[in-house]
Design a protein around this motif. Sequence first.
Motif, short mmCIF file in Angstrom:
data_model
loop_
_atom_site.label_atom_id
_atom_site.label_comp_id
_atom_site.label_asym_id
_atom_site.label_seq_id
_atom_site.Cartn_x
_atom_site.Cartn_y
_atom_site.Cartn_z
N LYS A 228 0.84 -1.20 0.00
CA LYS A 228 0.00 0.00 0.00
C LYS A 228 0.88 1.25 0.00
O LYS A 228 2.01 1.25 0.48
N LYS A 229 0.32 2.33 -0.51
CA LYS A 229 1.04 3.62 -0.56
C LYS A 229 0.71 4.42 0.69
O LYS A 229 -0.45 4.73 0.97
N GLY B 79 1.31 7.97 2.67
CA GLY B 79 1.72 9.36 2.53
C GLY B 79 1.99 9.98 3.90
O GLY B 79 1.17 9.85 4.82
N ASP C 32 4.87 1.32 0.27
CA ASP C 32 5.48 2.24 -0.68
C ASP C 32 5.31 3.64 -0.09
O ASP C 32 4.18 4.13 0.03
N TYR D 116 5.62 7.69 0.59
CA TYR D 116 5.70 9.02 -0.01
C TYR D 116 5.67 10.06 1.11
O TYR D 116 5.16 9.80 2.20
N HIS E 298 9.66 8.50 -1.56
CA HIS E 298 9.26 9.28 -2.73
C HIS E 298 8.82 10.68 -2.27
O HIS E 298 8.01 10.80 -1.35
N THR F 187 -2.37 10.38 -4.37
CA THR F 187 -1.56 9.20 -4.67
C THR F 187 -1.72 8.07 -3.67
O THR F 187 -1.67 6.90 -4.04
N CYS F 188 -1.92 8.42 -2.39
CA CYS F 188 -1.74 7.44 -1.32
C CYS F 188 -3.03 6.80 -0.81
O CYS F 188 -4.09 7.43 -0.79
N ASP F 189 -2.88 5.56 -0.37
CA ASP F 189 -3.99 4.83 0.25
C ASP F 189 -4.20 5.28 1.69
O ASP F 189 -5.31 5.25 2.21
#
Length: 305
Positions: free
Chosen positions: A133-134, A136, A157, A159, A176, A187-189
């Motif tokens: 999962k992203k 942030g 992942d 950010y 990132h 962008t993020c989950d």
Amino acid sequence: MKVLVATEKPFAAAAVEGIRKEVEGAGHELALLEKYTEKQQLLDAVADADALIIRSDKVTAEVLEAAKQLKIVVRAGAGYDNIDCEAAKAKGVVAENTPGQNANAVAELVFGMLVYAVRNFYNGKAGTELLGKKLGILAFGNVGRNVARIAKGFGMDVYAYDAFCPADVIEAAGVHAASSQDALFETCDVVSLHIPATPETKQSIDKALVGKMKKGGILVNTARKEVINEPELLELMAEREDIKFVTDIMPDANDEFTKFAGRYFSTPKKMGAQTAEANINAGIAAAKQINAFFKDGCTKFQVNK
């Protein structure tokens, strides 16, 4: 010099012992005001103090006026909005915090609440995993960096966006760098908030911003209550049944948020720094900073320059 530790919610005994060792070892006097219940008790105690160590206690203009000999106040923790910094500056009192001492404790709590959220608050139904999962991170300071470290262990992942931290510094940490706050949310989950409460950030986490999150988005707040626009977040959660919100700062509108069963969680009180280790680290750091101030005039952590 007389160093007063004024804590409505006291430090752990081990922290007080460490503070005493530092303060008395440097030749200063230590005084304790613990579990006080009236403001007047604080006003009386600060009257002859040269230095003050606090936790969440409020150092208002009235307190500063009563503290005729005060030269420095240190908030044992990162946030310092409980100190009237302008009034302190006007009185010639140095105000400091102890950045980084609570960072790991807060970061670990982020993941405690996050796992709870993705597993549907352990209600027996199948949830999801954090792997892949992203995540942030909004503000890449001490806490944000610890959140990134732990997230990598989960295989997320990562950010980050920080208006005051260059993108190359973020990238150098293996994270990132998002181009903007909006891009981070788009962008993020999951987005974890680590911004201070300033005129620019208060109420900034609003419907438009959180509404940019993809389906199933989770907002985590271990920063400050004031950064959330509560009426707008309530409105968004009513419109989007996929959004979850977890926090360690009970919102003013807590009763209204509780109607979103299975999508909202708040600890009963602010818990980010509530570990034995953080309690001890922050208290001893505050004592060391006071000793450095009296010995060499060091103001490295001053927040009211």
